[in-house]
Write an enzyme that holds these catalytic residues in place. Structure first.
Site, PDB file in Angstrom:
ATOM      1  N   SER A 161     -60.577  21.434  -8.218  1.00 48.21           N
ATOM      2  CA  SER A 161     -59.444  21.343  -7.285  1.00 48.21           C
ATOM      3  C   SER A 161     -58.869  19.939  -7.346  1.00 48.21           C
ATOM      4  CB  SER A 161     -59.906  21.642  -5.854  1.00 48.21           C
ATOM      5  OG  SER A 161     -58.893  21.324  -4.917  1.00 48.21           O
ATOM      6  N   TYR A 185     -65.750  19.615   1.107  1.00 47.54           N
ATOM      7  CA  TYR A 185     -65.068  20.308   0.015  1.00 47.54           C
ATOM      8  C   TYR A 185     -64.668  19.328  -1.080  1.00 47.54           C
ATOM      9  CZ  TYR A 185     -61.662  23.246  -2.431  1.00 47.54           C
ATOM     10  OH  TYR A 185     -60.979  23.944  -3.388  1.00 47.54           O
TER      11      TYR A 185
END
Length: 277
Positions: A142, A155
């Site tokens: 990501s 995350y």
């Protein structure tokens, strides 16, 4: 629209139940590939298998369970042979607050799925792929792994770790003829972003992202950013002074934490105990 035959004849896709994973699996099946459909929702996987029953098998291991993943890999290889594409797509997301003791369990589970889960997914296939001296290992990271975001530390840390892990693996396997590709999407319209309370520039549909990923991997790309302009924006923001960058980010709404409205469930996360338990 006609489907262009893909160079991949045998693929494994984790997180195939929805969003990007489902789109990747669907497009691979449409191209004629045999696909191992790995996920936790058998009903959703069944809908994919029904598209090509003779070329698709359903597996429901927990991706961070190395033994379960190895059993899946052995079964798939015995039936369809060594894959030429393994996509470690399974992942979870959620807000994180270091001041909250219960959020430490959230970080642990996120690291288990987003980071350990990728290594566990690749591990049982690497030796066999080395023997055939071809194939691609694809990790879905990501853009959040390239810069820490306030309220999203767990995350971001899991995806940053994944990016560096994939760099290491790429160096290890290059001489073996294997390709390792890091995919860093921005925002995709999936369940993981449905609860976001902030602007999501460059939002892509899963089918768009899947097509670009498969084309990129097929062309030999080792680093794929989606969409590219968001990657350029990320690099431009990184040039700002640290405190100015932080001020911009701190002004944005936070991602919902587990238990808050809009948060997505994290498989295997034990529910918080009450005083009555």
């Amino acid at each position: 629209m006609a489907i262009t035959p893909a160079p991949f004849a045998n693929a494994v896709v984790t997180g195939a139940c929805g969003g990007l994973g489902q789109a990747l699996a669907r497009q691979l099946l449409a191209s004629g590939a045999a696909v191992a459909l790995v996920g936790l929702d058998r009903q959703r996987l069944q809908a994919l298998q029904d598209l090509a029953p003779e070329r698709a098998l359903i597996y429901t291991p927990e991706v961070s369970d190395g033994a379960a993943i190895r059993a899946m890999a052995l079964d798939w290889i015995s039936r369809h042979g060594t894959p030429d594409l393994v996509i470690a797509n399974a992942g979870v997301a959620g807000g994180f607050d270091t001041a909250k003791a219960e959020d430490l369990a959230v970080m642990q589970r996120m690291l288990e799925i987003n980071l350990l889960g990728v290594a566990a997914t690749f591990q049982p296939f690497v030796a066999a792929m080395r023997e055939q001296r071809r194939g691609a290992l694809v990790g879905i990271a990501s853009l959040a792994g390239r810069r820490g975001l306030p309220g999203n530390g767990a995350y971001c840390a899991s995806k940053a770790g994944l990016i560096v892990y994939l760099q290491s693996l790429r160096a290890e396997l290059r001489d073996a003829g294997l390709q390792v590709t890091t995919v860093s999407p921005g925002y995709l319209r999936t369940a993981l972003t449905a609860g976001n309370r902030f602007a999501m520039p460059g939002l892509l549909e899963p089918d768009q992202a899947a097509a670009r990923i498969l084309a990129g991997v097929a062309s030999g790309r080792e680093d794929i950013v989606l969409p590219r302009r968001l990657g350029w924006l990320s690099k431009a923001l990184a040039l700002l002074p640290e405190r100015l960058h932080e001020r911009i980010l701190l002004g944005q709404p936070r991602k919902p934490r587990v238990g808050e409205a809009g948060a997505t469930a994290i498989p295997g996360l034990m529910p918080k105990k009450t005083n009555d338990e």
